[in-house]
Design an enzyme around this catalytic site. Structure first.
Site, PDB file in Angstrom:
ATOM      1  N   ASN A  13      34.898  45.266  44.142  1.00 59.91           N
ATOM      2  CA  ASN A  13      35.160  45.356  42.660  1.00 59.91           C
ATOM      3  C   ASN A  13      35.332  43.829  42.425  1.00 59.91           C
ATOM      4  OD1 ASN A  13      37.795  47.033  40.824  1.00 59.91           O
ATOM      5  ND2 ASN A  13      35.822  45.956  40.177  1.00 59.91           N
ATOM      6  N   ASN A  66      37.034  44.404  30.653  1.00 65.47           N
ATOM      7  CA  ASN A  66      35.956  44.931  31.177  1.00 65.47           C
ATOM      8  C   ASN A  66      34.838  44.308  30.655  1.00 65.47           C
ATOM      9  OD1 ASN A  66      37.069  46.898  32.553  1.00 65.47           O
ATOM     10  ND2 ASN A  66      37.102  48.511  30.836  1.00 65.47           N
ATOM     11  N   CYS A  75      44.466  46.868  36.316  1.00 66.97           N
ATOM     12  CA  CYS A  75      43.295  46.876  37.143  1.00 66.97           C
ATOM     13  C   CYS A  75      44.110  46.586  38.537  1.00 66.97           C
ATOM     14  CB  CYS A  75      42.423  45.734  36.896  1.00 66.97           C
ATOM     15  SG  CYS A  75      40.867  45.650  38.078  1.00 66.97           S
ATOM     16  N   GLY A  76      44.116  47.456  39.610  1.00 66.61           N
ATOM     17  CA  GLY A  76      44.807  47.430  40.629  1.00 66.61           C
ATOM     18  C   GLY A  76      44.138  46.355  41.776  1.00 66.61           C
ATOM     19  N   ASN A 159      46.939  52.743  33.050  1.00 65.89           N
ATOM     20  CA  ASN A 159      45.752  53.207  32.316  1.00 65.89           C
ATOM     21  C   ASN A 159      45.360  54.640  32.674  1.00 65.89           C
ATOM     22  OD1 ASN A 159      45.117  52.541  35.031  1.00 65.89           O
ATOM     23  ND2 ASN A 159      43.435  51.457  34.603  1.00 65.89           N
ATOM     24  N   ASN A 192      39.140  56.571  33.055  1.00 59.23           N
ATOM     25  CA  ASN A 192      38.458  56.444  34.187  1.00 59.23           C
ATOM     26  C   ASN A 192      38.420  57.628  34.865  1.00 59.23           C
ATOM     27  OD1 ASN A 192      38.674  53.264  34.144  1.00 59.23           O
ATOM     28  ND2 ASN A 192      40.867  53.798  33.753  1.00 59.23           N
ATOM     29  N   GLU A 210      34.616  53.764  36.035  1.00 59.68           N
ATOM     30  CA  GLU A 210      35.373  53.182  35.326  1.00 59.68           C
ATOM     31  C   GLU A 210      35.114  53.058  33.857  1.00 59.68           C
ATOM     32  OE1 GLU A 210      37.765  49.842  36.763  1.00 59.68           O
ATOM     33  OE2 GLU A 210      36.437  50.103  38.668  1.00 59.68           O
ATOM     34  N   ARG A 211      36.280  53.181  33.177  1.00 60.61           N
ATOM     35  CA  ARG A 211      35.944  53.100  31.703  1.00 60.61           C
ATOM     36  C   ARG A 211      35.611  51.768  31.263  1.00 60.61           C
ATOM     37  NH1 ARG A 211      41.718  52.950  28.476  1.00 60.61           N
ATOM     38  NH2 ARG A 211      42.044  51.531  29.943  1.00 60.61           N
ATOM     39  N   CYS A 219      38.088  51.060  43.106  1.00 61.72           N
ATOM     40  CA  CYS A 219      38.908  50.875  41.882  1.00 61.72           C
ATOM     41  C   CYS A 219      40.478  51.336  42.260  1.00 61.72           C
ATOM     42  CB  CYS A 219      38.638  52.012  40.781  1.00 61.72           C
ATOM     43  SG  CYS A 219      39.740  52.098  39.493  1.00 61.72           S
ATOM     44  N   GLY A 220      41.321  50.233  42.243  1.00 70.85           N
ATOM     45  CA  GLY A 220      42.599  50.219  42.928  1.00 70.85           C
ATOM     46  C   GLY A 220      43.496  51.229  42.106  1.00 70.85           C
TER      47      GLY A 220
END
Length: 276
Positions: A13, A66, A75-76, A159, A192, A210-211, A219-220
């Site tokens: 990512n 994004n 965002c992890g 989120n 998401n 992911e959105r 995606c964390g």
């Protein structure tokens, strides 16, 4: 406008990370879209912006955009890269870093220079706080998605996330169901979409649409959401290894009302500078 940046990734990512403390840079949605283009720009899933703290209890403010130019709350994978970046660039020498975000606060713990544990906060299942249109909080919701009826969990990790259990992650209809879920009318801020295969009570396979970015290598916050939903539904234990296309994360959650922890790598690819 001329500025310096770093290209980083968390399990594939990938991010453009910019220090906006020592540099004065304004990112319009149009500029972000140009920079995100993988043919004519830098290319990334998200842009991470480091800002001076907004309050005395935080070390930094963390902003996420994004590839489509939209600003998001969380965002992890980016948080892990954020922690490595601020230490690598000499913005701090702390091993425990407090950051504010659009939606709240996070604590980033540097275990090793490239291994970071993130306190992702307490998962939120109340529909109006996700946000998700539902009369009351449930462990499982029924969603009509095109011609499909899906049984899903919904949660906010700062989120919004929707999680669906599938039999085999390799054949899951991520490409078709992902965008339909992302823009589903019951998620007013979009969502998401995670597709989770339960391997055992301490192991899952996961793909995430992911959105605003589409399917990513990892995606964390999506991994955290999947584990939280799996534990709430009685499918998983409190320590879970998550296999994503880009690699593995370790997630630990003791249940409702408790903070959730994510541990994984943060990789620096290169430093660059650009005029635009």
């Amino acid at each position: 406008m001329h500025f310096h940046f770093s290209k980083m990734h968390g399990l594939g990512n990938d991010f453009m990370v910019v220090d906006c403390i020592t540099q004065n840079v304004f990112f319009s949605p149009e500029l972000i879209r140009r920079l995100a283009d993988r043919h004519t720009g830098v290319g990334f899933d998200q842009l991470l912006v480091v800002e001076a703290p907004y309050d005395p209890e935080s070390d930094f403010h963390y902003r996420i955009f994004n590839a489509d130019g939209s600003e998001v709350e969380q965002c992890g994978n980016g948080a892990r890269c954020f922690a490595r970046f601020v230490r690598m660039k000499g913005l701090t020498n702390k091993y425990t870093i407090h950051v504010s975000t659009k939606k709240g606060k996070m604590v980033l713990n540097v275990e090793e220079e490239d291994l970071i544990t993130v306190n992702m906060g307490v998962p939120e299942f109340e529909p109006n706080k996700i946000p998700f249109r539902a009369k009351q909080s449930e462990k499982t919701y029924i969603l009509r998605v095109g011609e499909h009826t899906l049984f899903c969990g919904a949660v906010s990790m700062g989120n919004p996330h929707v999680v669906t259990v599938v039999d085999d992650i390799r054949t899951a209809a991520v490409e078709t169901l992902g965008p339909l879920l992302e823009s589903h009318e019951r998620f007013p801020e979009r969502v998401n979409a995670g597709f989770m295969q339960v391997v055992s009570r301490d192991e899952i396979n996961l793909r995430v649409y992911e959105r605003g970015a589409g399917e990513t290598q990892a995606c964390g916050s999506g991994a955290c959401a999947a584990v939280a939903v799996g534990i709430l539904q009685g499918l998983l234990d409190e320590q879970v290894r998550v296999h994503l296309p880009g690699g593995e994360l370790e997630i630990h959650w003791q249940g409702p009302g408790k903070p959730l922890y994510m541990t994984g790598p943060a990789t620096h690819i290169y430093d660059g500078q650009i005029s635009c």
